[in-house]
Design a protein around this motif. Sequence first.
Motif, PDB file in Angstrom:
ATOM      1  N   ILE A   1      -1.049  14.856  11.121  1.00 51.32           N
ATOM      2  CA  ILE A   1      -0.905  15.770   9.980  1.00 51.32           C
ATOM      3  C   ILE A   1       0.133  15.255   9.008  1.00 51.32           C
ATOM      4  N   SER A   2       1.183  14.639   9.522  1.00 50.17           N
ATOM      5  CA  SER A   2       2.195  14.056   8.630  1.00 50.17           C
ATOM      6  C   SER A   2       1.605  12.917   7.795  1.00 50.17           C
ATOM      7  N   LEU A   3       0.775  12.082   8.441  1.00 54.32           N
ATOM      8  CA  LEU A   3       0.152  10.974   7.712  1.00 54.32           C
ATOM      9  C   LEU A   3      -0.817  11.487   6.655  1.00 54.32           C
ATOM     10  N   TYR A   4      -1.628  12.464   7.014  1.00 50.77           N
ATOM     11  CA  TYR A   4      -2.568  13.032   6.041  1.00 50.77           C
ATOM     12  C   TYR A   4      -1.828  13.759   4.909  1.00 50.77           C
ATOM     13  N   THR A   5      -0.720  14.402   5.242  1.00 50.13           N
ATOM     14  CA  THR A   5       0.049  15.099   4.205  1.00 50.13           C
ATOM     15  C   THR A   5       0.580  14.115   3.177  1.00 50.13           C
ATOM     16  N   GLN A   6       1.023  12.957   3.653  1.00 51.74           N
ATOM     17  CA  GLN A   6       1.486  11.926   2.717  1.00 51.74           C
ATOM     18  C   GLN A   6       0.345  11.419   1.844  1.00 51.74           C
ATOM     19  N   MET A   7      -0.844  11.306   2.422  1.00 47.19           N
ATOM     20  CA  MET A   7      -1.985  10.850   1.640  1.00 47.19           C
ATOM     21  C   MET A   7      -2.403  11.890   0.596  1.00 47.19           C
ATOM     22  N   CYS A   8      -2.241  13.169   0.929  1.00 45.24           N
ATOM     23  CA  CYS A   8      -2.641  14.234   0.003  1.00 45.24           C
ATOM     24  C   CYS A   8      -1.580  14.527  -1.055  1.00 45.24           C
ATOM     25  N   ASP A   9      -0.421  13.941  -0.887  1.00 46.39           N
ATOM     26  CA  ASP A   9       0.637  14.163  -1.874  1.00 46.39           C
ATOM     27  C   ASP A   9       0.224  13.543  -3.212  1.00 46.39           C
TER      28      ASP A   9
ATOM     29  N   THR B   1       1.918  12.504  -5.668  1.00 47.67           N
ATOM     30  CA  THR B   1       2.703  11.341  -6.095  1.00 47.67           C
ATOM     31  C   THR B   1       2.237  10.043  -5.419  1.00 47.67           C
ATOM     32  N   ASN B   2       1.540  10.156  -4.290  1.00 49.98           N
ATOM     33  CA  ASN B   2       1.105   8.961  -3.554  1.00 49.98           C
ATOM     34  C   ASN B   2      -0.354   8.591  -3.808  1.00 49.98           C
ATOM     35  N   ARG B   3      -1.086   9.425  -4.505  1.00 51.55           N
ATOM     36  CA  ARG B   3      -2.525   9.182  -4.656  1.00 51.55           C
ATOM     37  C   ARG B   3      -2.828   7.939  -5.485  1.00 51.55           C
ATOM     38  N   LYS B   4      -1.930   7.564  -6.379  1.00 51.13           N
ATOM     39  CA  LYS B   4      -2.160   6.401  -7.228  1.00 51.13           C
ATOM     40  C   LYS B   4      -1.697   5.099  -6.557  1.00 51.13           C
ATOM     41  N   ASN B   5      -0.965   5.212  -5.477  1.00 52.87           N
ATOM     42  CA  ASN B   5      -0.457   4.022  -4.772  1.00 52.87           C
ATOM     43  C   ASN B   5      -1.491   3.610  -3.714  1.00 52.87           C
ATOM     44  N   GLN B   6      -2.392   2.713  -4.115  1.00 58.27           N
ATOM     45  CA  GLN B   6      -3.498   2.338  -3.237  1.00 58.27           C
ATOM     46  C   GLN B   6      -3.009   1.597  -1.995  1.00 58.27           C
ATOM     47  N   ALA B   7      -1.981   0.773  -2.138  1.00 61.35           N
ATOM     48  CA  ALA B   7      -1.459   0.036  -0.978  1.00 61.35           C
ATOM     49  C   ALA B   7      -0.885   0.999   0.063  1.00 61.35           C
ATOM     50  N   LEU B   8      -0.167   2.016  -0.403  1.00 58.46           N
ATOM     51  CA  LEU B   8       0.392   3.009   0.518  1.00 58.46           C
ATOM     52  C   LEU B   8      -0.716   3.793   1.210  1.00 58.46           C
ATOM     53  N   LEU B   9      -1.752   4.176   0.452  1.00 51.81           N
ATOM     54  CA  LEU B   9      -2.853   4.930   1.043  1.00 51.81           C
ATOM     55  C   LEU B   9      -3.587   4.099   2.101  1.00 51.81           C
ATOM     56  N   SER B  10      -3.765   2.818   1.827  1.00 51.55           N
ATOM     57  CA  SER B  10      -4.443   1.955   2.801  1.00 51.55           C
ATOM     58  C   SER B  10      -3.616   1.831   4.078  1.00 51.55           C
ATOM     59  N   GLY B  11      -2.319   1.657   3.910  1.00 59.19           N
ATOM     60  CA  GLY B  11      -1.446   1.572   5.087  1.00 59.19           C
ATOM     61  C   GLY B  11      -1.460   2.846   5.909  1.00 59.19           C
ATOM     62  N   LEU B  12      -1.475   3.996   5.243  1.00 59.05           N
ATOM     63  CA  LEU B  12      -1.530   5.268   5.960  1.00 59.05           C
ATOM     64  C   LEU B  12      -2.861   5.433   6.694  1.00 59.05           C
ATOM     65  N   GLN B  13      -3.955   5.009   6.069  1.00 64.78           N
ATOM     66  CA  GLN B  13      -5.264   5.102   6.719  1.00 64.78           C
ATOM     67  C   GLN B  13      -5.340   4.207   7.952  1.00 64.78           C
ATOM     68  N   ILE B  14      -4.739   3.028   7.876  1.00 60.14           N
ATOM     69  CA  ILE B  14      -4.723   2.134   9.046  1.00 60.14           C
ATOM     70  C   ILE B  14      -3.925   2.770  10.183  1.00 60.14           C
ATOM     71  N   GLN B  15      -2.799   3.379   9.838  1.00 60.56           N
ATOM     72  CA  GLN B  15      -2.012   4.072  10.865  1.00 60.56           C
ATOM     73  C   GLN B  15      -2.798   5.229  11.485  1.00 60.56           C
ATOM     74  N   ILE B  16      -3.567   5.917  10.662  1.00 62.03           N
ATOM     75  CA  ILE B  16      -4.391   7.029  11.173  1.00 62.03           C
ATOM     76  C   ILE B  16      -5.440   6.509  12.151  1.00 62.03           C
ATOM     77  N   ALA B  17      -6.084   5.389  11.809  1.00 64.72           N
ATOM     78  CA  ALA B  17      -7.081   4.804  12.718  1.00 64.72           C
ATOM     79  C   ALA B  17      -6.432   4.393  14.039  1.00 64.72           C
ATOM     80  N   GLN B  18      -5.263   3.784  13.965  1.00 59.61           N
ATOM     81  CA  GLN B  18      -4.560   3.398  15.188  1.00 59.61           C
ATOM     82  C   GLN B  18      -4.167   4.615  16.016  1.00 59.61           C
ATOM     83  N   LYS B  19      -3.730   5.674  15.335  1.00 55.65           N
ATOM     84  CA  LYS B  19      -3.330   6.895  16.037  1.00 55.65           C
ATOM     85  C   LYS B  19      -4.532   7.546  16.732  1.00 55.65           C
ATOM     86  N   TYR B  20      -5.663   7.588  16.042  1.00 61.04           N
ATOM     87  CA  TYR B  20      -6.877   8.128  16.662  1.00 61.04           C
ATOM     88  C   TYR B  20      -7.232   7.352  17.925  1.00 61.04           C
TER      89      TYR B  20
END
Length: 230
Positions: free
Chosen positions: A53-61, A63-82
């Motif tokens: 939920i913390s990772l998804y919250t950062q993605m939904c923020d 201020t972070n939606r325009k930072n594609q590199a940050l979003l990709s890194g968060l998605q990779i962390q989500i896949a690893q967490k799953y």
Amino acid sequence: MRILTKGMLFVPLITAVCIAQVSYAKKEDSLELNKSCVKLYPLAAGDTDADLISLYTQMCDKTNRKNQALLSGLQIQIAQKYQAQGYNLKALQAVAQLRNQNISTPEMTDAEFLAGTAISQNALNHMRTVELRSLSEEAYQPAKILVDTIRFAQPVAQNRETAFSENAYNKKKSNKKAPPKIAAVKKTKAEAPKSAAAKAPKTNRTTAPAVKESAEKASNSSPFETFNKK
């Protein structure tokens, strides 16, 4: 009176601590994402893990939606967490979403491989324990190819260990084959005196008549023949 006043002070403190713990536990149990965030990322529906939920919250923020590199890194962390938590299908879906965005990293591939391996292992265990059957021919062939590919792709240190074990195994096999050769040599050595003994009587038979003839000539000849010749 002093004892009573001290007891009266401790009671409210204990109740306050208990209320705080209960309210904190309720917050953890009811930890959910906003509906707007779930609409943006439907894969997060039903997730209650605090890290996810913390990772998804950062993605939904916003201020972070325009930072594609940050979003990709968060998605990779989500896949690893799953994948780490055993949600292997969600891990594969998260990796698939990243690949649709033309994103590829070793971390993604590792999560994808581990999730796929876990799914295959679960299916095989179900097949063996519940259905009580072996792999079909259609399933065995790709499984065998996968095993061979994993063997060739194993880590370098593991390659050295397997090579060492194979060399040791080959040496053991060669040592096991050595005794028959030694036995054969021993047989030839043992047979050599027999052949010599077999040849010995033949030589004695051929020389014996010659000795007898010379002896007969010597007995028949006269000692005075030399004087008669003169």
